[in-house]
Enzyme design. Structure first.
Site, short mmCIF file in Angstrom:
data_model
loop_
_atom_site.label_atom_id
_atom_site.label_comp_id
_atom_site.label_asym_id
_atom_site.label_seq_id
_atom_site.Cartn_x
_atom_site.Cartn_y
_atom_site.Cartn_z
CG ASP A 228 -2.26 0.71 0.94
OD1 ASP A 228 -2.15 1.88 0.54
OD2 ASP A 228 -3.34 0.17 1.14
CG HIS A 251 -0.81 1.53 -3.40
ND1 HIS A 251 -2.07 1.23 -2.95
CD2 HIS A 251 -0.38 0.45 -4.09
CE1 HIS A 251 -2.39 -0.01 -3.34
NE2 HIS A 251 -1.37 -0.49 -4.03
#
Ligand code: NAG
Length: 402
Positions: A228, A251
């Site tokens: 993430d 991310h």
């Protein structure tokens, strides 16, 4: 023989001297050290060491001198543990071995972190250093549950720092957290440096470092590979300095998501500089849900960043809705202003290298672009704009659309 005798005598003498200080040993800085071994831990990776760690912490915390909790080489099994203050000692060092030979592991059954929310939690401590060591939450079972299971526990953050101030985290390695690796909440003056964080790229919600409701947070010289955000910056974060981060996979570095709630604090004064993003989903992102909100994002500087095959190197997304599930489909109330992008170069993994989708009811203003050079597979990239205003200077490639 004589030599052996001599050493036996010296051991005996050392023991006698040490006796009154069975749990203590002084160290050079005038502080006192509490070695978890004296409290009955077994570094075999199987014996539950939680209570012993807590007793060592309690001794350190109640010391009137600066105190060190020392964790030697070995693998120590810890269940959810709260190291809480306020402490009498004005300075506590949580020192894990030398190099990476000291590991704290979570129980192999992920249910044992249960509903705790946090695995290793430091709370209300002023003057804390966490040095060295590896923490391994062994999150794989938990991720599998998330992927295939129906009822999983909410998951635990690996290292949490809540209501603390004057904290240094140096040289910590964090592996395979269930959810985020490190969380900083309601804290001031925290410096995280030389940390190394790793979880597989497909692991859900394994953010590297999450910051919210905190001020004066510095993160430097760290490597973050996750499933993430490498770093996520939430409501109430201000005065952040982030420098020399290697991010990817992951991310990217995100502000938000904001706008999850109607009443929410904003984010201000954040600098992200001298960092490299490799094959990440985003580079630098600001995201908010499309919903009414009191939140804001202002005075943000992104400078000297390198993008290597990053899907969205520069992105503001004010209709954030991952997986297109439960999208509010309103206009975002989050007010975004004074965001500077300076000296950002490298490659985009998609054609749109700069994407500004701002709120129709609260357009972004004061966005500055200066010396940008982003390409798409060695071809020209493009930029995309909605409800955004600002200025540009120097060479800006792709051409700005405002
Ligand atoms: C912005 O944040 C930096 C880094 O924490 C800090 O040094 C600086 O004083 C802050 N600026 C303002 C105006 O608060």
């Amino acid at each position: 023989m004589a030599h052996k005798l001599l050493s036996a005598v010296s051991v005996a003498i050392t023991f006698l001297i040490a006796l009154p200080l069975l749990f203590e040993s002084s160290h050079a800085a005038g502080g006192v050290t509490y070695n978890v071994v004296s409290y009955g831990v077994r570094g075999d990776g199987k014996t539950d060491s939680t209570k012993a760690f807590l007793r060592a912490w309690s001794s350190a915390c109640s010391s009137h001198r600066s105190a060190t909790v020392y964790v030697p080489r070995g693998t120590f099994l810890l269940k959810p543990v709260v190291f809480s203050g306020p402490c009498r000692s004005s300075r506590i060092v949580f020192q894990m071995g030398a190099g990476s030979s000291t590991t704290l592991v979570a129980p192999s059954n992920y249910w044992e972190l249960g509903n705790s929310g946090n695995w290793i939690l430091f709370i209300k401590v002023t003057g804390l250093s966490i040095n060295g060591g590896t923490v391994d939450a062994r999150g794989a079972g938990y991720w599998r549950c998330r992927k295939y299971g129906k009822s999983c526990t909410p998951g635990a953050r690996s290292v949490s720092i809540f209501w603390c101030s004057n904290v240094v985290v140096n040289g910590l390695r964090s592996l395979n957290s269930q959810i985020m690796h490190m969380a900083i909440d309601n804290s001031n003056n925290v410096h995280v440096k030389n940390v190394w964080i790793r979880a597989p790229s497909g692991s859900p919600n394994t953010d590297g470092i999450h910051i919210e409701y905190s001020s004066g947070i510095t993160i430097t010289k760290s490597t973050i590979m996750t499933g993430d955000d490498c770093i996520s910056i939430g409501a109430g974060a201000r005065n952040l300095w982030i420098e020399r981060i290697a991010c990817g996979p992951g991310h990217g570095i995100s502000i938000g998501s904001l706008g999850g709630y109607a009443n929410e604090d904003g984010v201000q004064n954040v600098t992200i500089t001298s960092s490299v993003f490799t094959k990440t989903q985003n580079g630098v992102r600001i995201k908010s849900w499309a919903r009414a909100s009191t939140a804001f994002v202002r005075n943000i500087v992104y400078r000297n960043l390198v993008m290597k095959n990053v899907d969205n190197p520069v992105i503001i997304d004010q209709k954030y809705c991952p997986g297109n599930k439960n999208c509010p489909r309103q206009s975002s109330g989050v007010k975004i202003s004074r965001v500077t992008y300076q000296n950002i170069r490298g490659t985009s993994g998609t054609k749109v290298a700069m994407n500004f989708y701002c709120s129709p009811s609260n357009p972004c203003w004061g966005i500055k672009l200066r010396d940008i050079r982003l390409t798409y597979l060695n071809k020209a990239a493009t930029s995309s704009c909605a409800n955004v205003g600002g200025s540009k200077s120097g060479v800006v490639i792709p051409k700005s659309c405002f």
